[in-house]
Design a protein around this motif. Structure first.
Motif, PDB file in Angstrom:
ATOM      1  N   PRO A 238       0.938  -1.536  -0.020  1.00  0.00           N
ATOM      2  CA  PRO A 238       0.029   0.116   0.059  1.00  0.00           C
ATOM      3  C   PRO A 238       0.707   1.296   0.039  1.00  0.00           C
ATOM      4  O   PRO A 238       1.953   1.054   0.537  1.00  0.00           O
ATOM      5  N   ASP A 239       0.264   2.309  -0.711  1.00  0.00           N
ATOM      6  CA  ASP A 239       1.174   3.573  -0.827  1.00  0.00           C
ATOM      7  C   ASP A 239       1.646   4.198   0.512  1.00  0.00           C
ATOM      8  O   ASP A 239       2.699   4.540   0.632  1.00  0.00           O
TER       9      ASP A 239
ATOM     10  N   LEU B  51       2.203   2.420   3.450  1.00  0.00           N
ATOM     11  CA  LEU B  51       3.314   1.782   3.872  1.00  0.00           C
ATOM     12  C   LEU B  51       4.723   1.998   3.150  1.00  0.00           C
ATOM     13  O   LEU B  51       5.839   1.718   3.765  1.00  0.00           O
ATOM     14  N   HIS B  52       4.556   2.250   1.704  1.00  0.00           N
ATOM     15  CA  HIS B  52       5.433   2.570   0.771  1.00  0.00           C
ATOM     16  C   HIS B  52       6.408   4.009   1.511  1.00  0.00           C
ATOM     17  O   HIS B  52       7.564   3.940   1.591  1.00  0.00           O
ATOM     18  N   HIS B  53       5.618   4.918   1.700  1.00  0.00           N
ATOM     19  CA  HIS B  53       6.135   6.130   2.270  1.00  0.00           C
ATOM     20  C   HIS B  53       6.510   5.874   3.615  1.00  0.00           C
ATOM     21  O   HIS B  53       7.532   6.441   4.033  1.00  0.00           O
ATOM     22  N   LEU B  54       6.152   5.091   4.505  1.00  0.00           N
ATOM     23  CA  LEU B  54       6.404   4.748   5.696  1.00  0.00           C
ATOM     24  C   LEU B  54       7.820   4.198   5.526  1.00  0.00           C
ATOM     25  O   LEU B  54       8.570   4.504   6.627  1.00  0.00           O
ATOM     26  N   ALA B  55       8.097   3.188   4.871  1.00  0.00           N
ATOM     27  CA  ALA B  55       9.293   2.346   4.786  1.00  0.00           C
ATOM     28  C   ALA B  55      10.304   3.643   4.290  1.00  0.00           C
ATOM     29  O   ALA B  55      11.569   3.399   4.855  1.00  0.00           O
ATOM     30  N   GLY B  56      10.121   4.351   3.410  1.00  0.00           N
ATOM     31  CA  GLY B  56      10.896   5.360   2.797  1.00  0.00           C
ATOM     32  C   GLY B  56      11.327   6.310   3.837  1.00  0.00           C
ATOM     33  O   GLY B  56      12.521   6.570   4.098  1.00  0.00           O
ATOM     34  N   PHE B  57      10.293   6.768   4.785  1.00  0.00           N
ATOM     35  CA  PHE B  57      10.608   7.528   5.884  1.00  0.00           C
ATOM     36  C   PHE B  57      11.614   6.944   6.927  1.00  0.00           C
ATOM     37  O   PHE B  57      12.445   7.566   7.447  1.00  0.00           O
ATOM     38  N   LEU B  58      11.303   5.708   7.281  1.00  0.00           N
ATOM     39  CA  LEU B  58      12.130   5.086   8.273  1.00  0.00           C
ATOM     40  C   LEU B  58      13.427   4.791   7.835  1.00  0.00           C
ATOM     41  O   LEU B  58      14.262   4.905   8.711  1.00  0.00           O
TER      42      LEU B  58
ATOM     43  N   LEU C 262       7.172  11.086   5.228  1.00  0.00           N
ATOM     44  CA  LEU C 262       6.463  11.324   6.223  1.00  0.00           C
ATOM     45  C   LEU C 262       5.028  12.184   6.070  1.00  0.00           C
ATOM     46  O   LEU C 262       3.899  11.404   6.544  1.00  0.00           O
ATOM     47  N   ALA C 263       5.146  13.192   5.498  1.00  0.00           N
ATOM     48  CA  ALA C 263       3.889  13.891   4.845  1.00  0.00           C
ATOM     49  C   ALA C 263       2.841  12.975   4.182  1.00  0.00           C
ATOM     50  O   ALA C 263       1.552  13.060   4.526  1.00  0.00           O
ATOM     51  N   GLY C 264       3.462  12.288   3.411  1.00  0.00           N
ATOM     52  CA  GLY C 264       2.622  11.179   2.666  1.00  0.00           C
ATOM     53  C   GLY C 264       1.946  10.155   3.578  1.00  0.00           C
ATOM     54  O   GLY C 264       0.680   9.805   3.394  1.00  0.00           O
ATOM     55  N   VAL C 265       2.734   9.870   4.485  1.00  0.00           N
ATOM     56  CA  VAL C 265       2.214   8.968   5.614  1.00  0.00           C
ATOM     57  C   VAL C 265       1.016   9.542   6.402  1.00  0.00           C
ATOM     58  O   VAL C 265       0.033   8.978   6.594  1.00  0.00           O
ATOM     59  N   LEU C 266       1.462  10.721   6.854  1.00  0.00           N
ATOM     60  CA  LEU C 266       0.322  11.649   7.644  1.00  0.00           C
ATOM     61  C   LEU C 266      -1.001  11.856   7.076  1.00  0.00           C
ATOM     62  O   LEU C 266      -1.957  11.660   7.298  1.00  0.00           O
ATOM     63  N   HIS C 267      -0.939  12.410   5.846  1.00  0.00           N
ATOM     64  CA  HIS C 267      -1.873  12.754   4.931  1.00  0.00           C
ATOM     65  C   HIS C 267      -2.603  11.628   4.325  1.00  0.00           C
ATOM     66  O   HIS C 267      -3.896  11.935   4.422  1.00  0.00           O
TER      67      HIS C 267
ATOM     68  N   PRO D 257      -3.237  10.555   1.059  1.00  0.00           N
ATOM     69  CA  PRO D 257      -4.075  11.108   0.249  1.00  0.00           C
ATOM     70  C   PRO D 257      -4.350   9.705  -0.873  1.00  0.00           C
ATOM     71  O   PRO D 257      -3.906   8.808  -0.628  1.00  0.00           O
ATOM     72  N   GLU D 258      -5.360  10.241  -1.789  1.00  0.00           N
ATOM     73  CA  GLU D 258      -5.667   9.271  -2.764  1.00  0.00           C
ATOM     74  C   GLU D 258      -4.371   8.979  -3.794  1.00  0.00           C
ATOM     75  O   GLU D 258      -3.250   9.609  -3.376  1.00  0.00           O
ATOM     76  N   LYS D 259      -4.697   8.034  -4.933  1.00  0.00           N
ATOM     77  CA  LYS D 259      -3.351   7.867  -5.534  1.00  0.00           C
ATOM     78  C   LYS D 259      -2.868   9.028  -6.262  1.00  0.00           C
ATOM     79  O   LYS D 259      -1.444   9.078  -6.162  1.00  0.00           O
ATOM     80  N   THR D 260      -3.538  10.247  -6.751  1.00  0.00           N
ATOM     81  CA  THR D 260      -2.533  11.323  -7.325  1.00  0.00           C
ATOM     82  C   THR D 260      -2.064  12.048  -6.166  1.00  0.00           C
ATOM     83  O   THR D 260      -0.803  12.407  -6.641  1.00  0.00           O
ATOM     84  N   GLY D 261      -2.537  11.983  -4.878  1.00  0.00           N
ATOM     85  CA  GLY D 261      -1.650  12.771  -3.796  1.00  0.00           C
ATOM     86  C   GLY D 261      -0.408  12.266  -3.624  1.00  0.00           C
ATOM     87  O   GLY D 261       0.491  12.516  -3.324  1.00  0.00           O
TER      88      GLY D 261
END
Length: 170
Positions: free
Chosen positions: A9-10, A12-19, A58-63, A65-69
């Motif tokens: 999922p997007d 988790l993708h961002h969360l892994a990158g942030f970590l 991290l902003a992607g994780v917290l926000h 958004p849908e696919k485009t965001g």
């Protein structure tokens, strides 16, 4: 492998990158405060780029958004990671210059912030000084900036995967 990554999922993708970026920044702080390796201006610039990349993810994780965001966050993180890779590439290039072509060493970054105009500080942080050409640490024959370059490229690739079409299980 790519199909497995595309099913993440997007968020988790961002969360892994942030970590990953947080781990890299923690490692940089460990080397600075525990091992006594003082960062040069290009090292500071790379840290800023890594921090920026991590904060966007991290902003992607917290926000969430849908696919485009999510693609917008991935694009921003990709752009910052590529900028950091360019800084790292310059750092590696400086370290491989012949000794007679290395630029002059400058004052420490703390002194620069106290006594120089911001334009000169930014120029030094992006161009580097002779301090940046010194190799203090290696792993498997590669200097720290070379490893940071590799990490930036991995982060850029990781974020670019969000632009690939998702595959479906059959």
């Amino acid at each position: 492998m790519i199909h497995f990554i595309q099913r993440i999922p997007d968020r988790l993708h961002h969360l892994a990158g942030f970590l990953f970026t947080a781990m890299l920044l923690a490692t940089a702080l460990w080397f600075q405060f525990q091992d006594g390796l003082e960062p040069c201006p290009l090292c500071i610039s790379q840290r800023i780029a890594m921090l920026g990349t991590g904060l966007v993810m991290l902003a992607g994780v917290l926000h969430n958004p849908e696919k485009t965001g999510m693609r917008i966050y991935a694009g921003l993180a990709l752009a910052i990671a590529l900028a950091g890779a360019c800084i790292s590439l310059r750092h590696v290039w400086l370290q491989h210059l012949p000794p007679d072509e290395v630029p002059a060493c400058g004052p420490g970054i703390g002194y620069m912030f106290d006594n120089f105009p911001m334009a000169d500080i930014i120029k030094a942080m992006l161009n580097g000084t002779g301090d940046c050409a010194k190799v203090d640490w290696t792993l498997l024959g590669f200097s720290m900036p070379a490893w940071v370059l590799l990490c930036f490229l991995v982060i850029a690739l990781w974020n670019s995967l969000l632009f690939a079409p998702k595959t479906r299980r059959t």
